[in-house]
Design an enzyme around this catalytic site. Structure first.
Site, mmCIF file in Angstrom:
data_model
loop_
_atom_site.group_PDB
_atom_site.id
_atom_site.type_symbol
_atom_site.label_atom_id
_atom_site.label_comp_id
_atom_site.label_asym_id
_atom_site.label_seq_id
_atom_site.Cartn_x
_atom_site.Cartn_y
_atom_site.Cartn_z
ATOM 1 N N SER A 66 0.874 -1.158 0.000
ATOM 2 C CA SER A 66 0.000 0.000 0.000
ATOM 3 C C SER A 66 0.914 1.210 0.000
ATOM 4 C CB SER A 66 -0.868 0.006 1.254
ATOM 5 O OG SER A 66 -1.416 1.276 1.426
ATOM 6 N N ARG A 67 0.837 2.005 -1.062
ATOM 7 C CA ARG A 67 1.779 3.124 -1.151
ATOM 8 C C ARG A 67 1.446 4.249 -0.172
ATOM 9 N NH1 ARG A 67 1.423 2.064 -7.091
ATOM 10 N NH2 ARG A 67 2.609 0.149 -7.074
ATOM 11 N N VAL A 68 0.240 4.210 0.400
ATOM 12 C CA VAL A 68 -0.093 5.217 1.405
ATOM 13 C C VAL A 68 0.536 4.797 2.735
ATOM 14 C CG1 VAL A 68 -1.993 6.242 2.682
ATOM 15 C CG2 VAL A 68 -2.160 5.965 0.215
#
Ligand code: ATP
Ligand code: MG
Length: 507
Positions: A366-368
């Protein structure tokens, strides 16, 4: 012998009549069907029609302008039964394709153009919204930092999703992709998140089952289902996700949080390819048209978190993509991976081994990241991925040798317990506090001396006794910022008591 004077005047009359008819037909706004077939109508006239405009044919059958050529127009028809024929007249509506929006759609099942298909009567919509709209610009957006709880331990702990994020669910067929998305929708109960489930190219019977499951779990009342099944034409399947996101956008602009699921975009890409091949556009890689990337990027860009000035609403998108034999480097999967902010990769081998949900912790990201996690969740799960990675690495090595040293053995036992704790049944999303407790217990090593098969009964007993005697602990874990030592002690003691009571320590 006919009188030539009479004949001349007769031909003049006919010419005049023809002129009158030609003048009456306003070719700017009215067209004539030249040919029709495979849900595409080629129309002469409609000189001023715009791309994406809604065209009305007798019936009424509706269509959307998809091709504008020098002297004809290609219209994709939104109907399964095409009753129009060559020579029929059609008219411009001067409007782009739009869908009803608003709270009247909650609990309803609609088709790709927002018409009800659930037999519950007409949708009394006060407002309509165009299906194709530009995505909000950068200045209109805010940072994604609020968690969207999926209720699935493996996701919330290792691959957290934030409100306004786009997280791809990717995997082979029958690996639990839909199950993951439906569980996330069920988990939004009481959280003030509206949901839109958009089904593209699936069987009507599977959609009926999903509707039933949502109803049973009391989740239909905050959900809208947009269904364009496999039996529908390619234009219907093509427009469905845009209709769905417009429905979601209306709520987002009212300051609400919305979750949207596109199930699935591989079938959407195939429908678009069929449609454009029928319109005789030139095929590109794998016969997909050249703008296939734009097809999905303009859809997924519309999911975002709006700034406070614009009400702070959000659309979280969970697009689903099906892979062939786990190949995530194929054309459509790589396109969509590059558009989204991370992916949940479902592994067929794990699924078949009984590790369900079959989330592959190595390939999922998850890039967040942890900015979309609560502080307590972040603190209990920070080592989880590393521990699982070393478990898998050691597991591969242990296959070669029989003699394992103590530290390797420890990593293997601990990893097996972690994986067991991350298993979760379908339709049983957990509240945040329960997830934290389970992961804390798994991480603490308290279960390393029990058989993996006993893990779930211990966790169940623990949860029951915490609910009965320490219900305030759940609130502290969900609203607080630190995991108090006193709370950890309560949990540790209870686990020890349960283990002795059950007498299930491994010898
Ligand atoms: P398709 O490619 O056909 O769309 P899919 O990847 O969406 O499949 P699902 O339909 O969600 O997969 O699930 C496949 C099967 O696995 C279903 O029978 C479902 O009940 C089962 N399943 C999914 N998740 C779980 C789970 N966590 N626990 C137990 N069974 C599960
Ligand atoms: Mg599915």
């Amino acid at each position: 012998m006919p009188n030539t004077k009479n004949l001349n005047s007769l031909s003049q009359i006919i010419k005049d009549e023809i002129n009158k008819v030609e003048n009456k037909i306003d070719t700017a706004n009215v067209g004539q069907v030249v040919s029709v077939g495979d849900c595409i109508a080629t129309v002469y006239g409609l000189d001023e029609a715009m791309y994406g405009e809604l065209i009305i044919f007798p019936g009424p059958t509706y269509g959307m302008v998809m091709n504008i050529e020098e002297d004809s127009i290609g219209v994709a028809l939104f109907s399964n039964v095409i009753s129009i024929k060559e020579g029929d007249l059609c008219q411009r509506t001067k409007e782009v394709v739009s869908t009803p929006v608003g709270d009247c759609l909650l609990g309803r099942v609609v088709n790709a153009i927002g018409q009800p298909i659930d037999g519950k009567g007409k949708i009394e919509a006060k407002e309509y919204r165009a299906c194709e709209l530009p995505a909000p610009g950068i200045m209109e957006r805010d940072k994604v930092n609020e968690p969207l709880e999926t209720g699935i331990k493996a996701v919330d702990s290792m691959i957290p999703i934030g409100k306004g994020q786009r997280e791809l669910i990717i995997g082979d067929r029958q690996t639990g992709k839909t199950a993951l998305a439906i569980d996330t929708i069920i988990n939004q109960k009481g959280k003030d998140v509206y949901c839109v489930y958009c089904a593209i190219g699936q069987k009507n019977s599977s959609i009926a089952q999903i509707v039933n499951k949502l109803k049973q779990n009391d989740a239909l009342k905050y959900t809208t289902i947009v269904n364009s099944s496999a039996s529908e034409t390619s234009p219907m399947q093509y427009i469905a996700p845009y209709t769905a996101v417009s429905i979601a956008e209306h709520w987002m602009h009212q300051g609400k949080n919305v979750l949207i699921v596109y199930d699935d975009l591989s079938k959407h890409a195939v429908a678009y390819r069929t449609l454009l091949l029928l319109l005789r556009r030139s095929p590109g890689r794998e016969a997909y048209p050249g703008d296939i990337f734009y097809l999905h990027s303009r859809l997924l860009e519309r999911a975002c978190k709006l700034s406070k000035d614009l009400g702070g609403g959000s659309i979280t998108a969970l697009p689903i993509v099906e892979t062939q034999a786990g190949d995530i480097s194929a054309y459509i999967p790589t396109n969509i991976i590059s558009i989204t902010d991370g992916q949940l990769f479902l592994n067929t081998d794990l699924f078949n081994l009984g590790q369900r949900p079959a989330i592959d912790s190595n390939l999922s990201v998850s890039r967040v990241g942890s900015s979309a996690q609560t502080k307590i969740m972040k603190s209990v799960s920070k080592n989880l991925r590393m521990e699982l990675a070393s478990y898998h690495e050691m597991l591969d090595f242990s296959r070669f040798g029989s003699d394992l040293d103590k530290s390797t053995q420890k990593i293997l036992t601990h990893g097996a317990i972690l994986l067991e704790v991350l298993k979760q049944k379908q339709y049983m999303p957990l509240r945040m506090a329960s997830e934290i407790i389970d992961i804390y217990v798994a991480q603490s090593g308290l279960l390393d001396d029990v058989n993996p098969s006993d893990v779930h009964s211990i966790l169940k007993l623990l949860s029951n006794s915490l609910t009965a005697h320490h219900s305030d602990l759940f609130t502290r874990l969900e609203t607080g910022t630190t995991f108090l030592d006193s709370d950890k002690e309560i949990i540790d003691d209870l686990v020890k008591v349960i283990k002795t009571n059950l007498n299930i320590n491994k010898e």
